[in-house]
Design a protein around this motif. Structure first.
Motif, PDB file in Angstrom:
ATOM      1  N   ARG A 148     -15.053 -59.948  45.370  1.00  0.00           N
ATOM      2  CA  ARG A 148     -14.159 -60.402  44.301  1.00  0.00           C
ATOM      3  C   ARG A 148     -12.898 -59.561  44.151  1.00  0.00           C
ATOM      4  N   CYS A 149     -13.057 -58.239  44.288  1.00  0.00           N
ATOM      5  CA  CYS A 149     -11.887 -57.387  44.023  1.00  0.00           C
ATOM      6  C   CYS A 149     -12.047 -56.017  44.679  1.00  0.00           C
ATOM      7  N   ALA A 150     -11.271 -55.786  45.707  1.00  0.00           N
ATOM      8  CA  ALA A 150     -11.331 -54.501  46.411  1.00  0.00           C
ATOM      9  C   ALA A 150     -10.692 -53.374  45.601  1.00  0.00           C
ATOM     10  N   VAL A 151      -9.925 -53.737  44.572  1.00  0.00           N
ATOM     11  CA  VAL A 151      -9.350 -52.719  43.687  1.00  0.00           C
ATOM     12  C   VAL A 151     -10.477 -52.295  42.749  1.00  0.00           C
ATOM     13  N   ALA A 152     -11.131 -51.164  43.082  1.00  0.00           N
ATOM     14  CA  ALA A 152     -12.391 -50.819  42.432  1.00  0.00           C
ATOM     15  C   ALA A 152     -12.264 -49.662  41.454  1.00  0.00           C
ATOM     16  N   THR A 153     -11.094 -49.051  41.401  1.00  0.00           N
ATOM     17  CA  THR A 153     -10.882 -47.915  40.491  1.00  0.00           C
ATOM     18  C   THR A 153      -9.459 -47.969  39.931  1.00  0.00           C
ATOM     19  N   MET A 154      -9.249 -47.253  38.833  1.00  0.00           N
ATOM     20  CA  MET A 154      -7.894 -47.086  38.316  1.00  0.00           C
ATOM     21  C   MET A 154      -7.009 -46.428  39.383  1.00  0.00           C
ATOM     22  N   ASP A 156      -7.185 -46.852  42.647  1.00  0.00           N
ATOM     23  CA  ASP A 156      -6.743 -47.906  43.577  1.00  0.00           C
ATOM     24  C   ASP A 156      -5.574 -48.692  42.977  1.00  0.00           C
ATOM     25  N   ALA A 157      -5.699 -49.054  41.693  1.00  0.00           N
ATOM     26  CA  ALA A 157      -4.649 -49.845  41.042  1.00  0.00           C
ATOM     27  C   ALA A 157      -3.363 -49.029  40.932  1.00  0.00           C
ATOM     28  N   ASN A 158      -3.493 -47.760  40.533  1.00  0.00           N
ATOM     29  CA  ASN A 158      -2.307 -46.903  40.445  1.00  0.00           C
ATOM     30  C   ASN A 158      -1.633 -46.732  41.809  1.00  0.00           C
ATOM     31  N   ASP A 159      -2.451 -46.578  42.857  1.00  0.00           N
ATOM     32  CA  ASP A 159      -1.895 -46.424  44.211  1.00  0.00           C
ATOM     33  C   ASP A 159      -1.082 -47.663  44.605  1.00  0.00           C
ATOM     34  N   LEU A 160      -1.637 -48.852  44.325  1.00  0.00           N
ATOM     35  CA  LEU A 160      -0.915 -50.095  44.639  1.00  0.00           C
ATOM     36  C   LEU A 160       0.405 -50.167  43.873  1.00  0.00           C
ATOM     37  N   CYS A 161       0.353 -49.836  42.580  1.00  0.00           N
ATOM     38  CA  CYS A 161       1.570 -49.888  41.757  1.00  0.00           C
ATOM     39  C   CYS A 161       2.619 -48.907  42.271  1.00  0.00           C
ATOM     40  N   GLU A 162       2.158 -47.738  42.662  1.00  0.00           N
ATOM     41  CA  GLU A 162       3.102 -46.745  43.180  1.00  0.00           C
ATOM     42  C   GLU A 162       3.740 -47.222  44.482  1.00  0.00           C
ATOM     43  N   ALA A 163       2.926 -47.813  45.342  1.00  0.00           N
ATOM     44  CA  ALA A 163       3.440 -48.277  46.633  1.00  0.00           C
ATOM     45  C   ALA A 163       4.488 -49.369  46.435  1.00  0.00           C
ATOM     46  N   LEU A 164       4.270 -50.254  45.453  1.00  0.00           N
ATOM     47  CA  LEU A 164       5.180 -51.393  45.266  1.00  0.00           C
ATOM     48  C   LEU A 164       6.293 -51.076  44.267  1.00  0.00           C
ATOM     49  N   ASN A 165       6.020 -50.146  43.373  1.00  0.00           N
ATOM     50  CA  ASN A 165       7.014 -49.587  42.449  1.00  0.00           C
ATOM     51  C   ASN A 165       7.979 -50.607  41.848  1.00  0.00           C
ATOM     52  N   HIS A 166       7.457 -51.461  40.988  1.00  0.00           N
ATOM     53  CA  HIS A 166       8.265 -52.506  40.347  1.00  0.00           C
ATOM     54  C   HIS A 166       7.963 -52.485  38.851  1.00  0.00           C
ATOM     55  N   PRO A 167       8.997 -52.562  38.002  1.00  0.00           N
ATOM     56  CA  PRO A 167       8.745 -52.442  36.550  1.00  0.00           C
ATOM     57  C   PRO A 167       7.867 -53.557  35.982  1.00  0.00           C
ATOM     58  N   LEU A 168       7.749 -54.678  36.683  1.00  0.00           N
ATOM     59  CA  LEU A 168       6.892 -55.766  36.173  1.00  0.00           C
ATOM     60  C   LEU A 168       5.470 -55.680  36.707  1.00  0.00           C
ATOM     61  N   LEU A 169       5.162 -54.639  37.485  1.00  0.00           N
ATOM     62  CA  LEU A 169       3.810 -54.496  38.038  1.00  0.00           C
ATOM     63  C   LEU A 169       3.081 -53.326  37.381  1.00  0.00           C
ATOM     64  N   ALA A 193       1.728 -42.725  32.013  1.00  0.00           N
ATOM     65  CA  ALA A 193       2.941 -41.915  32.189  1.00  0.00           C
ATOM     66  C   ALA A 193       3.989 -42.650  33.011  1.00  0.00           C
ATOM     67  N   ALA A 194       3.533 -43.559  33.867  1.00  0.00           N
ATOM     68  CA  ALA A 194       4.475 -44.333  34.688  1.00  0.00           C
ATOM     69  C   ALA A 194       4.816 -45.679  34.029  1.00  0.00           C
ATOM     70  N   ASP A 195       4.465 -45.822  32.740  1.00  0.00           N
ATOM     71  CA  ASP A 195       4.705 -47.082  32.007  1.00  0.00           C
ATOM     72  C   ASP A 195       4.031 -48.273  32.663  1.00  0.00           C
ATOM     73  N   ARG A 196       2.840 -48.064  33.172  1.00  0.00           N
ATOM     74  CA  ARG A 196       2.146 -49.143  33.880  1.00  0.00           C
ATOM     75  C   ARG A 196       0.845 -49.567  33.204  1.00  0.00           C
ATOM     76  N   LEU A 197       0.539 -49.000  32.051  1.00  0.00           N
ATOM     77  CA  LEU A 197      -0.686 -49.415  31.356  1.00  0.00           C
ATOM     78  C   LEU A 197      -0.355 -50.651  30.522  1.00  0.00           C
ATOM     79  N   PHE A 198      -0.482 -51.826  31.153  1.00  0.00           N
ATOM     80  CA  PHE A 198      -0.017 -53.081  30.560  1.00  0.00           C
ATOM     81  C   PHE A 198      -1.050 -53.711  29.629  1.00  0.00           C
ATOM     82  N   ALA A 199      -2.336 -53.490  29.900  1.00  0.00           N
ATOM     83  CA  ALA A 199      -3.360 -54.214  29.140  1.00  0.00           C
ATOM     84  C   ALA A 199      -4.625 -53.388  29.028  1.00  0.00           C
ATOM     85  N   PHE A 200      -5.366 -53.643  27.943  1.00  0.00           N
ATOM     86  CA  PHE A 200      -6.629 -52.943  27.708  1.00  0.00           C
ATOM     87  C   PHE A 200      -7.671 -53.946  27.225  1.00  0.00           C
ATOM     88  N   HIS A 201      -8.763 -54.036  27.989  1.00  0.00           N
ATOM     89  CA  HIS A 201      -9.843 -54.981  27.666  1.00  0.00           C
ATOM     90  C   HIS A 201     -11.089 -54.214  27.233  1.00  0.00           C
TER      91      HIS A 201
END
Lengths: 271, 271
Positions: A148-154, A156-169, A193-201
């Motif tokens: 279902r989702c290979a992004v298994a940790t925060m 992993d998600a932070n690494d992806l965001c850093e690699a793509l580095n876009h304010p909407l991601l 700190a990178a302004d990437r915490l968009f949602a909390f469930h």
């Protein structure tokens, strides 16, 4: 936490139609709503959007895009097309953010899956930018990392965001999926700190699951992980709505009005 | 992989007594055995040890010590005493290594659990040293991080080993628990480079578990993660026996001789 600080995911009250969700979330005093595609399947999205505006509920997110991985380029291209459609639908609905459950294909390694996910998010970011819609990568519990989702940790998600580095991601942090992680505090801090915490469930994890997907608990009723993670997220500066996303075959058999009141009571002790 | 390179965990053939396990593993051509405490409960351990020596099976590990965490100092002291007893029993049985499932207490954070685990392992290391027995920390899948084992990743296990830095303390890497980790290759390499990769267990993970503990699969029959992780472990220089540890209510209802032959066939394609 008071109910006006909470948004409900429509899949939480699965027995209800989208109209019942909108009407009853507002009536019970919740502040916002996150809409699942399953709940609006076959609906006139423009009509739903008007109804949503009239309700006074804050539109939080559209759930869920993603499922980007595949063994063939054609399968991955179709997934991208599907996500472009989801971005258009989100715009029609007036939902400012899409939650991405990024996908995983059995037989592929986490690295192969993550590489495909990165390429596909890069491919849809221009459309998200045109629509002004934020994309929130949701790490899922490692139970789901194979299919279902290979992004298994925060991380992993932070690494992806850093690699793509876009304010909407950014990232959607869900207690159910991330509570177990010994590196959680540092990764939440890194994300915020990178302004990437968009949602909390919020949703609690049970130690002895009866179903791998549909046996989730009210905050405080499972392992009791929500309070600690809520504190971490708030300490990191998150100020958005807290979203309640509980899948439970058990609660779905109950009266959904009473279920909403139980949610309110369970979330009240959270800061 | 040929069967003489494989050791079977006695819990894999749960319906069998320890005598049946020893006799039949040897008869089916397996090279070694790892003994669960449950299998030798109430047995004369010196007698089992003699029987084990006569069988020609290589004694691999005693399973399992640990469960160190607790909300009170008294509970943690009792856990340490229990582990000291397990070290003595392992010595009596002639088993050179103990697998540690380190414990987790609901309500405690991963950090609190890990700190208690570190203190308790430090407390039993002198006894392990006196007995000449190795301790292998087993990271468990994050499904179990709330109530069974806060050591949820190879990184957690490596961090503990580094902090305690003792030649008899290392890691048991089990495919079932670690396949999902995007940092797996680097953490296996880190572990092996420090001479801490003490054990390797195979068992495949199913995407749609029917039971959180007892629905494990033969290598290649679930998500198919064993071949990739086996390659990583062997590339890192692991040369010990590969241990087969499969808990399955389904396989336990079958003829256990046929189950052993299925294990042999499923492991044959592994390098």
């Amino acid at each position: 936490m008071t109910s006006d600080q909470l948004a409900i995911h429509t899949f939480t009250t699965k027995p209800w139609s989208i109209d019942e969700c909108i009407e009853n979330y507002a009536r019970h005093g919740f502040g916002g709503i996150s809409i699942w595609r399953e709940t609006v399947e076959g609906e006139d999205l423009a009509r739903v959007s008007r109804r949503l505006k009239d309700s006074g509920l804050k539109p939080v997110s559209y759930v869920r895009g993603g499922f980007f991985t595949g063994t063939t380029a054609e399968a991955r291209r179709q997934a991208i097309d599907n996500n472009l459609r989801i971005i258009r639908d989100s715009e029609t609905l007036g939902l400012p953010m899409i939650v991405l459950v990024c996908g995983a294909t059995p037989g592929q390694s986490p690295r192969e899956n993550l590489s495909q996910i990165q390429d596909s998010i890069a491919a849809i970011l221009p459309a998200a930018e045109n629509a002004g819609i934020r994309l929130a990568i949701e790490p899922l519990h490692p139970m789901y990392a194979g299919d279902r989702c290979a992004v298994a940790t925060m991380a992993d998600a932070n690494d992806l965001c850093e690699a793509l580095n876009h304010p909407l991601l950014g990232v959607a942090a869900d207690v159910y999926h991330i509570w177990w992680d010994s590196k959680l505090e540092q990764e939440i801090t890194r994300c915020a700190a990178a302004d990437r915490l968009f949602a909390f469930h919020v949703c609690d994890f049970k130690a002895d699951l009866e179903h791998p997907l549909l046996d989730r608990e009210l905050p405080g009723q499972g392992l009791g992980t929500c309070a600690r993670v809520n504190d971490l997220v708030k300490a990191a500066g998150f100020s958005g709505m807290t979203e309640v996303e509980i899948f439970s075959r058990r609660y779905w058999t109950e009266n959904q009005h009473q279920f909403l009141e139980k949610i309110k009571a369970a979330c009240a002790p959270l800061r």
